[in-house]
Motif scaffolding. Sequence first.
Motif, PDB file in Angstrom:
ATOM      1  N   GLU A 224       0.824  -1.220   0.000  1.00  0.00           N
ATOM      2  CA  GLU A 224       0.000   0.000   0.000  1.00  0.00           C
ATOM      3  C   GLU A 224       0.859   1.271   0.000  1.00  0.00           C
ATOM      4  O   GLU A 224       0.527   2.258  -0.665  1.00  0.00           O
ATOM      5  CB  GLU A 224      -0.974  -0.019   1.182  1.00  0.00           C
ATOM      6  N   GLU A 228       0.650   4.212  -2.647  1.00  0.00           N
ATOM      7  CA  GLU A 228       0.472   5.596  -2.190  1.00  0.00           C
ATOM      8  C   GLU A 228       1.426   6.505  -2.946  1.00  0.00           C
ATOM      9  O   GLU A 228       1.046   7.537  -3.500  1.00  0.00           O
ATOM     10  CB  GLU A 228       0.779   5.640  -0.682  1.00  0.00           C
ATOM     11  N   LEU A 236      -6.547   2.431  -3.739  1.00  0.00           N
ATOM     12  CA  LEU A 236      -6.425   2.459  -2.283  1.00  0.00           C
ATOM     13  C   LEU A 236      -7.738   2.835  -1.594  1.00  0.00           C
ATOM     14  O   LEU A 236      -7.984   2.420  -0.461  1.00  0.00           O
ATOM     15  CB  LEU A 236      -5.310   3.434  -1.873  1.00  0.00           C
ATOM     16  N   SER A 237      -8.606   3.575  -2.299  1.00  0.00           N
ATOM     17  CA  SER A 237      -9.886   3.948  -1.683  1.00  0.00           C
ATOM     18  C   SER A 237     -10.738   2.707  -1.443  1.00  0.00           C
ATOM     19  O   SER A 237     -11.521   2.656  -0.496  1.00  0.00           O
ATOM     20  CB  SER A 237     -10.633   4.948  -2.572  1.00  0.00           C
ATOM     21  N   SER A 239      -9.526  -0.430  -0.790  1.00  0.00           N
ATOM     22  CA  SER A 239      -8.980  -1.277   0.283  1.00  0.00           C
ATOM     23  C   SER A 239      -9.046  -0.582   1.644  1.00  0.00           C
ATOM     24  O   SER A 239      -8.883  -1.237   2.663  1.00  0.00           O
ATOM     25  CB  SER A 239      -7.556  -1.705  -0.044  1.00  0.00           C
ATOM     26  N   ARG A 240      -9.298   0.733   1.651  1.00  0.00           N
ATOM     27  CA  ARG A 240      -9.404   1.425   2.941  1.00  0.00           C
ATOM     28  C   ARG A 240     -10.507   0.842   3.816  1.00  0.00           C
ATOM     29  O   ARG A 240     -10.437   0.891   5.035  1.00  0.00           O
ATOM     30  CB  ARG A 240      -9.673   2.915   2.702  1.00  0.00           C
ATOM     31  N   ARG A 243      -9.648  -4.682   6.348  1.00  0.00           N
ATOM     32  CA  ARG A 243      -8.471  -4.835   7.227  1.00  0.00           C
ATOM     33  C   ARG A 243      -7.328  -5.568   6.528  1.00  0.00           C
ATOM     34  O   ARG A 243      -6.214  -5.575   7.022  1.00  0.00           O
ATOM     35  CB  ARG A 243      -8.864  -5.599   8.488  1.00  0.00           C
ATOM     36  N   SER A 321      -7.614  -6.689  -3.581  1.00  0.00           N
ATOM     37  CA  SER A 321      -8.172  -6.034  -2.395  1.00  0.00           C
ATOM     38  C   SER A 321      -9.469  -6.738  -2.020  1.00  0.00           C
ATOM     39  O   SER A 321      -9.978  -7.563  -2.775  1.00  0.00           O
ATOM     40  CB  SER A 321      -8.462  -4.561  -2.722  1.00  0.00           C
ATOM     41  N   ASP A 328     -14.263   3.385   7.537  1.00  0.00           N
ATOM     42  CA  ASP A 328     -13.266   4.065   6.718  1.00  0.00           C
ATOM     43  C   ASP A 328     -13.476   3.786   5.218  1.00  0.00           C
ATOM     44  O   ASP A 328     -12.647   4.164   4.386  1.00  0.00           O
ATOM     45  CB  ASP A 328     -11.881   3.568   7.156  1.00  0.00           C
ATOM     46  N   ALA A 329     -14.557   3.108   4.900  1.00  0.00           N
ATOM     47  CA  ALA A 329     -14.779   2.692   3.506  1.00  0.00           C
ATOM     48  C   ALA A 329     -15.224   3.862   2.632  1.00  0.00           C
ATOM     49  O   ALA A 329     -15.662   4.894   3.136  1.00  0.00           O
ATOM     50  CB  ALA A 329     -15.845   1.592   3.470  1.00  0.00           C
ATOM     51  N   ASN A 330     -15.126   3.678   1.325  1.00  0.00           N
ATOM     52  CA  ASN A 330     -15.695   4.644   0.382  1.00  0.00           C
ATOM     53  C   ASN A 330     -17.170   4.867   0.690  1.00  0.00           C
ATOM     54  O   ASN A 330     -17.879   3.922   1.062  1.00  0.00           O
ATOM     55  CB  ASN A 330     -15.591   4.104  -1.049  1.00  0.00           C
TER      56      ASN A 330
END
Length: 496
Positions: A224, A228, A236-237, A239-240, A243, A321, A328-330
């Motif tokens: 990650e 980044e 990355l949005s 997989s945010r 866990r 992912s 914390d998800a989209n």
Amino acid sequence: MEFSVKSGNPEKQRSACVVVGVFEPRRLSQSAEQIDKASDGYLSNLIRRGDIEGKLGQSLLLYNVPGTLCDRVLLVGCGRERELSPDKYATIIATATRALNEGGTMEAVFYLTDINIKGQDSPWKVSQLILTVEDTLYQFDQLKSEKDEFRRPLRKIIISIPSRRELAECEEALKSAQAIALGVSTAKDLGNLPGNICTPTYLAKTALQLAKEHEALSTSILEEADMEELGMGSLLSVSRGSREPAKLIVMEYKGAENNDNPIVLVGKGLTFDAGGISIKPSAGMDEMKYDMCGGASVIGTLQACAELQLPLSVVGVVPSSENLPDGDANKPGDVVTSMSGQTIEILNTDAEGRLILCDALTYCERFEPSAVIDMATLTGACIVALGHHAQALLSNHNPLTHELLNAGKQIHDRAWELPLWDDYQSQLDSNFADMANIGGKGAGTITAACFLSRYTKKFKWAHLDIAGTAWKSGKEKGATGRPVPLLMQFLMNRVQ
Ligand code: BES
Ligand code: MN
Ligand code: ZN
């Protein structure tokens, strides 16, 4: 399974079993005819009495047939000779394989390349035979404490071909089909493993392990933090909300001496897709463990390339992912920035495949690819359009389209083209970002491809939507390993 090819007379085989075809209504195939002669009409007698009609799916095991040197003869129904097709050929092979495996015959000589399938030669039949046998005998039992084991399983198949002249090309077909079957089986295993075992980390480990086993294969994993740094804000949005850390798996196969531009294969590796905040209904949600089948096919194909030592350069890229709901998800309405710099308004968090693929596709630019082919279980709409037989194909390059369609036809792992017309692009308009991640009502498979097309302008690209073909539901639930055969045929055609 151990396979070999040879040519010779059926009645002269010293084997546990000789397998020959019977057509409907009650007509012997060429090889069956030969046994009939050697046995003084034993087979035609039996058939006349009505013991086997020759219907597709029938079989009859005979012992001690006079005039032969084998222990048994298996008659397999082939249906009407005029109606034979690649599908029916597969049914014939599968019927014979099951009958032998369940009947305790460990070794057999198959005389089934004397059956005429329109437009197909002996190497094709050898190849289909091997792929079908492996498909039929495939079992996913690594998570069962008691496995269904047959006491005397089928172990060895000798494929008889009509003429010695064809031996060399049939041996080639045997070699490539075995490599393809191995890739298919790897893709199936990865697909069938549940989401709690087959995580992005697990996929990455599998790819690393394969690189250890093959000198020409090397694997690197982007974490990650690396993503980044590359600015993969879209991937990355997704997989945010999970866990499990996302991985970008990069496998490089170098089978060619020169540094030619590689063919890059990209596969969606969503190890579980709950939909995120736009959560899916719970019925059948277990099947979203299969949302990594595109990635599994890429891994299986690279393994097959290495196994075959194909003289090509091939790169595999698997963005991996989970897509889960979380604090914390989209959220619907969120805007993210992709690696390409283009911004995306996420109107539905369940359209996550394109969000991870777009950054993976931008990443492909660095390979200066001669072509990029991505495959993804991308849209439910694809199942509405094409069902479970054909995968959808959309591309920005006509010759590439035809290469892929033809490869699929050749190996019977077929794709069907859908239009990637500009007319559909405006469905992705957003008031708040460069594009929305969904295209609204109508043509869901096409608008998903339109989305991807905005990240593939710099190379020749084709997209395969495998939502309907990557696995089977219901009683036969399981991964299919598609489209590994199509990809391998495409790559092998590029060699010649
Ligand atoms: N992985 C699914 C697509 C899918 C669904 C494949 C069912 C096979 C069976 C994908 O991530 C998804 O959820 N797509 C949405 C897109 C929609 C929100 C625009 C779909 O098809 O419903
Ligand atoms: Mn989804
Ligand atoms: Zn998905």
